[in-house]
Design an enzyme around this catalytic site. Structure first.
Site, PDB file in Angstrom:
ATOM      1  N   LEU A 282       1.136  -0.802   0.240  1.00 28.25           N
ATOM      2  CA  LEU A 282      -0.221   0.122   0.334  1.00 28.25           C
ATOM      3  C   LEU A 282       0.647   1.058   0.014  1.00 28.25           C
ATOM      4  O   LEU A 282       0.363   2.211  -0.056  1.00 28.25           O
ATOM      5  CB  LEU A 282      -1.048   0.237   1.554  1.00 28.25           C
ATOM      6  CG  LEU A 282      -1.754  -1.316   1.458  1.00 28.25           C
ATOM      7  CD1 LEU A 282      -2.864  -1.154   2.943  1.00 28.25           C
ATOM      8  CD2 LEU A 282      -3.018  -0.826   0.218  1.00 28.25           C
ATOM      9  N   ARG A 283       2.068   1.113  -0.300  1.00 32.59           N
ATOM     10  CA  ARG A 283       2.791   2.653   0.111  1.00 32.59           C
ATOM     11  C   ARG A 283       3.268   3.347  -1.196  1.00 32.59           C
ATOM     12  O   ARG A 283       2.929   4.336  -0.971  1.00 32.59           O
ATOM     13  CB  ARG A 283       4.890   1.650   0.676  1.00 32.59           C
ATOM     14  CG  ARG A 283       5.327   2.964   1.161  1.00 32.59           C
ATOM     15  CD  ARG A 283       6.681   2.798   2.011  1.00 32.59           C
ATOM     16  NE  ARG A 283       7.318   1.805   1.894  1.00 32.59           N
ATOM     17  CZ  ARG A 283       7.509   0.559   2.996  1.00 32.59           C
ATOM     18  NH1 ARG A 283       7.631   1.263   4.075  1.00 32.59           N
ATOM     19  NH2 ARG A 283       8.060  -0.581   3.218  1.00 32.59           N
ATOM     20  N   ALA A 284       2.448   2.733  -2.099  1.00 29.16           N
ATOM     21  CA  ALA A 284       2.883   3.325  -3.852  1.00 29.16           C
ATOM     22  C   ALA A 284       1.410   4.226  -3.701  1.00 29.16           C
ATOM     23  O   ALA A 284       1.860   5.302  -3.226  1.00 29.16           O
ATOM     24  CB  ALA A 284       2.339   2.416  -4.956  1.00 29.16           C
ATOM     25  N   THR A 287       1.731   7.347  -0.677  1.00 28.65           N
ATOM     26  CA  THR A 287       2.714   7.726  -0.720  1.00 28.65           C
ATOM     27  C   THR A 287       1.726   8.993  -2.632  1.00 28.65           C
ATOM     28  O   THR A 287       2.457   9.994  -2.366  1.00 28.65           O
ATOM     29  CB  THR A 287       3.616   7.156  -1.877  1.00 28.65           C
ATOM     30  OG1 THR A 287       4.315   6.448  -0.226  1.00 28.65           O
ATOM     31  CG2 THR A 287       5.068   9.161  -1.623  1.00 28.65           C
TER      32      THR A 287
END
Ligand code: ZN
Length: 345
Positions: A282-284, A287
Site C-alpha cells: 500500500l506504500r505506493a 505516497t
C-alpha cells in the site's frame, strides 16, 4: 555564524529541474511523504537544491538550550528534557534557521543516533546521552550524498526514524528517545551502484536529474551560477521577490494540508494506477495520495484532483516498479504509459 548568514543560491533561481523542485517542495509541505531520492549525474546541483530549500523556509522558533531544537508549541511532543524543564520554568525560545545536516560516508551508528554513556549511567546513575546527527536534523533536512554507498542498515534506520519522527536509542536496558522529524534527501549516482529495491521502496519520492542538453538552458545555468559567484549578496537580492513568494506558498500549503479535500474518486484513481503498474503493498498508493495532497495544498486548491495525481505519479511510483523481463523501457516511460492508459491523454 548561523547557516543563513552565508548567502545560499536561491531555490527559485535553479534552472529547469522542475520535477526535482516539485518533489522537494512537496516534501517540505508534508514531511510525512517520506523523503526524496535524487538520482543523477554529478554537478546537477542536488546538494545546492536542498540547501536552497532549507534557506528559503522561514526560521523556526526553537526552545533555547534544547539539544533537539524543540518547537516551543509542541506540547506533548516536546523532548523529555524540555518537558521536565517546563514544569518549573517558562521555556524561552529563539529563532533559528531550518537545519541541513550532511551525513558523511563511513559515519558510525553512534554518531548518527547519538551515544549513551553506559559507564556514567552505571557509576553515577545519570542518563548521559550525547546527541547525534539525527538530533541536529530535527525539524530540518538530512542530506545523504551517495546514499547508495551508505550501509544498508543505516539507510534502513534513517528511513525508520524519518517515518516515525522519533529517535529511540537503546543500550543494555537503558533507553533515550527524542524528536527527530526531518526530511530525508538522498542523492545518488546510478553508475556507482544501486539501492536495494527494499530500500528504494521506502523513500517517498524519487526523481532523476540530468545535465541539461538544451543549449539555451545550459547557458542560463552557467550565467546564473557565474552571476551568483561574482556577487552573492546582489544575486540573492535580485531573487528575493521570487523567494518570498515561494516561501509564502509553502507556508500556506502546510496550513492547507489540514483542510484540503481528497475525493474518493481521486483515491480510486490512485489505486487503479498502482494496480495497473503492479506495485506491491500500500506504500505506493499512500505516497501517491500524500504527494498529490501536498501539491494541491501548495497550489491552494480546495480539492485534490486528477491533475495533481498525474503530476506526482512519476516521482511517487517510478522507484517501486518490479523489473519486467518483457519490458525493457525505463521506469519513467512505464509510469507515463500507465498514466495515459488509466487517465487518457
Ligand atoms: Zn527539547
Amino acid at each position: 555564524m548561523t547557516p543563513t548568514a552565508r548567502p545560499v543560491f536561491p531555490f527559485s533561481a535553479i534552472v529547469a529541474q522542475e520535477e526535482m523542485k516539485l518533489a522537494m517542495i512537496a516534501a517540505a509541505v508534508d514531511p510525512a511523504i517520506g523523503g526524496v531520492l535524487v538520482f543523477g549525474d554529478r554537478g546537477t546541483g542536488k546538494s545546492t537544491a536542498v540547501r536552497a530549500l532549507a534557506a528559503l523556509l522561514p526560521p523556526m522558533q526553537a526552545v533555547t538550550g534544547c539539544r533537539y531544537g524543540c518547537d516551543p508549541e509542541a506540547g506533548d511532543a516536546l523532548c523529555e528534557e524540555c518537558r521536565t524543564r517546563a514544569k518549573t520554568e517558562t521555556l524561552k525560545h529563539k529563532l533559528v534557521p531550518v537545519p541541513v545536516v550532511d551525513m558523511p560516508l563511513g559515519v558510525t551508528e553512534d554518531r548518527v543516533v547519538g551515544a549513551l554513556d553506559l559507564e556514567r549511567a552505571l557509576s553515577q546513575g545519570v542518563k548521559a546521552f550525547e546527541p547525534g546527527l539525527l538530533a541536529r536534523a530535527n525539524r530540518g533536512f538530512l542530506y545523504i550524498d551517495e546514499v547508495n554507498l551508505l550501509e544498508d542498515h543505516l539507510v534502513d534506520l534513517l528511513i525508520d526514524v524519518a517515518a516515525s519522527g522519533e529517535n529511540v536509542v537503546e543500550r543494555e536496558g537503558l533507553s533515550v528517545r527524542h524528536p527527530a522529524r526531518f526530511v530525508l534527501v538522498g542523492s545518488g549516482n546510478p553508475e556507482e551502484g544501486e539501492l536495494r529495491p527494499q530500500l528504494l521502496d521506502r523513500f517517498g519520492l524519487s526523481v532523476e536529474v540530468k545535465t541539461p542538453t538544451d543549449l539555451a538552458e545550459r547557458v542560463e545555468v552557467i550565467k546564473r551560477r557565474d552571476e551568483f559567484e561574482r556577487d552573492k549578496a546582489a544575486f540573492v537580492a535580485k531573487w528575493k521577490k521570487q523567494e518570498d513568494g515561494l516561501r509564502r506558498k509553502i507556508v500556506a500549503g502546510r496550513k492547507r494540508l489540514a483542510t484540503i479535500e481528497l475525493p474518493d474518486a481521486v483515491l480510486e484513481s490512485a489505486t487503479k494506477l498502482c494496480m495497473h503498474l503492479g506495485t506491491d503493498g500500500l506504500r505506493a498508493e499512500l505516497t501517491l495520495i500524500r504527494a498529490a495532497r501536498a501539491l494541491g495544498s501548495y497550489e491552494q486548491a480546495h480539492t485534490v484532483d486528477i491533475g495533481h495525481l498525474r503530476r506526482v505519479a512519476p516521482p511517487a511510483l517510478r522507484h517501486r516498479l518490479r523489473r519486467d523481463p518483457l519490458d525493457e523501457s525505463g521506469s519513467s516511460t512505464r509510469v507515463e504509459r500507465a498514466i495515459q492508459e488509466v487517465f487518457g491523454a
